[in-house]
Design a protein around this motif. Structure first.
Motif, PDB file in Angstrom:
ATOM      1  N   GLY A 264      22.714  31.285   7.928  1.00  0.00           N
ATOM      2  CA  GLY A 264      23.765  30.799   8.604  1.00  0.00           C
ATOM      3  C   GLY A 264      24.675  30.015   7.497  1.00  0.00           C
ATOM      4  N   LEU A 265      23.945  29.146   7.058  1.00  0.00           N
ATOM      5  CA  LEU A 265      24.884  28.536   6.007  1.00  0.00           C
ATOM      6  C   LEU A 265      25.380  29.415   4.825  1.00  0.00           C
ATOM      7  CD1 LEU A 265      22.752  25.099   5.615  1.00  0.00           C
ATOM      8  CD2 LEU A 265      24.940  25.361   6.642  1.00  0.00           C
TER       9      LEU A 265
ATOM     10  N   GLU B 172      28.202  31.300   6.111  1.00  0.00           N
ATOM     11  CA  GLU B 172      29.345  30.283   6.510  1.00  0.00           C
ATOM     12  C   GLU B 172      30.242  30.164   4.990  1.00  0.00           C
ATOM     13  OE1 GLU B 172      32.061  27.859   8.458  1.00  0.00           O
ATOM     14  OE2 GLU B 172      30.703  29.343   9.103  1.00  0.00           O
ATOM     15  N   ALA B 173      29.300  29.787   3.919  1.00  0.00           N
ATOM     16  CA  ALA B 173      29.725  29.395   2.725  1.00  0.00           C
ATOM     17  C   ALA B 173      30.632  30.712   1.974  1.00  0.00           C
ATOM     18  CB  ALA B 173      28.701  29.050   1.749  1.00  0.00           C
TER      19      ALA B 173
ATOM     20  N   MET C  45      31.822  33.268   3.479  1.00  0.00           N
ATOM     21  CA  MET C  45      32.977  33.651   4.212  1.00  0.00           C
ATOM     22  C   MET C  45      34.385  32.752   4.295  1.00  0.00           C
ATOM     23  SD  MET C  45      31.820  35.423   7.799  1.00  0.00           S
ATOM     24  CE  MET C  45      31.116  34.148   8.582  1.00  0.00           C
ATOM     25  N   HIS C  46      33.946  31.475   4.145  1.00  0.00           N
ATOM     26  CA  HIS C  46      34.930  30.237   4.244  1.00  0.00           C
ATOM     27  C   HIS C  46      35.181  29.785   2.835  1.00  0.00           C
ATOM     28  CE1 HIS C  46      35.581  30.913   8.350  1.00  0.00           C
ATOM     29  NE2 HIS C  46      34.473  31.214   8.606  1.00  0.00           N
TER      30      HIS C  46
ATOM     31  N   VAL D 179      29.753  23.068   2.700  1.00  0.00           N
ATOM     32  CA  VAL D 179      28.519  23.981   3.100  1.00  0.00           C
ATOM     33  C   VAL D 179      27.807  24.327   1.991  1.00  0.00           C
ATOM     34  CG1 VAL D 179      28.284  26.172   3.949  1.00  0.00           C
ATOM     35  CG2 VAL D 179      30.081  24.970   4.950  1.00  0.00           C
TER      36      VAL D 179
END
Length: 289
Positions: free
Chosen positions: A31-32, A35-36, A38-39, A44
């Protein structure tokens, strides 16, 4: 190089198993990472780095924590079927570091050992309730630890063979009831030794009537000065089934040992004499019958 060689030797001794926290950590890492990716958040990335580093270092720390321990089986007290007893193990920590979060396991029985100081040996008493009589293997026995993060369960097998003999459950009629029934004189009663609770087998002439008036039935008890004969127990006539007979004879053997009475058990294939064979040998014969 010597540290690497020591670590490799320790690594080979320890088994590693996943826990439910392993799945949680994997999901968190994935998940991290997403998240890193994509954003592109720096926070993160930093969190992902520290989490990955913690998980990566947990394995060697856990291996060193448990892998240098040494454990051995010392023995058990008398084990009886369906009765709780304890078996003794020694756990040695020869390393210069404290071992944390250690637990001793044998099948489904466990005993937490908490921390083990450097250069020390501790003795652990493992509670055990055997289900049946006879010879029994305690193992496989092992040391376990989830230090430091609980993401890996580290297992150190105990190589010593842990075999014990479980005696029949001591159960049946008390020895005094048997003596009353056969009406044989096995000693001389001397001094009055107070009152005991009425079990239903004592003679009515010994009832302490003042205690009955108070609502508690007691009987007079006298000290037996010495024994004059050897008790004889018969396997076939002491109970209705083989298991009940073995339990009854075990109970009588233990009561005779406590009172210092010599006895002989007449078995289908011979006799067991307490003065020749000893209590433990007789109990083992009953256990393996």
């Amino acid at each position: 190089m010597s540290f690497l060689h020591t670590f490799l030797q320790t690594y080979r001794r320890v088994e590693q198993h996943a826990t439910r926290y392993t799945i949680l950590v994997v999901l968190l890492l994935v998940g991290l990472f997403l998240e890193a990716y994509m954003h592109n958040f720096n926070l993160v990335y930093i969190t992902l780095f520290f989490l990955f580093a913690a998980v990566l270092t947990a394995a060697p720390l856990g291996i060193l924590n448990i892998g240098r321990l040494e454990a051995g089986f010392e023995g058990c007290g008398r084990l009886f079927a369906k009765r709780e007893s304890h078996c003794r193990f020694n756990v040695k920590n020869p390393s210069p570091a404290t071992a944390w979060g250690i637990a001793l396991w044998c099948k489904d029985q466990s005993q937490p050992l908490s921390s083990i100081e450097p250069q020390t040996v501790i003795r652990a008493n493992l509670p055990i309730v055997p289900k049946r009589r006879g010879r029994m293997a305690l193992g496989p026995c092992r040391l376990e630890s989830r230090f430091p993060l609980s993401t890996i369960r580290f297992v150190l097998p105990i190589e010593a063979r842990c075999e014990v003999v479980v005696y029949p459950e001591p159960k049946g009629k008390p020895l005094q009831s048997y003596l009353q029934r056969i009406r044989t004189h096995y000693g001389e009663e001397t001094d009055f030794d107070g009152l005991v609770h009425y079990s239903g087998s004592q003679s009515a002439s010994r009832i302490h009537w003042p205690s009955v008036a108070k609502g508690e039935t007691m009987v007079k008890h006298f000290i037996t000065e010495h024994e004059t004969q050897t008790l004889r127990f018969d396997f076939k006539s002491c109970a209705k089934s083989d298991e009940a007979r073995l339990s009854q004879l075990t109970l009588w053997a233990l009561e005779c040992e406590k009172r210092g009475l010599p006895f002989i058990i007449r078995m289908p294939h011979g006799e067991l004499d307490s003065r020749k064979e000893g209590i433990d040998a007789i109990l083992e014969t009953l256990a393996t019958y």
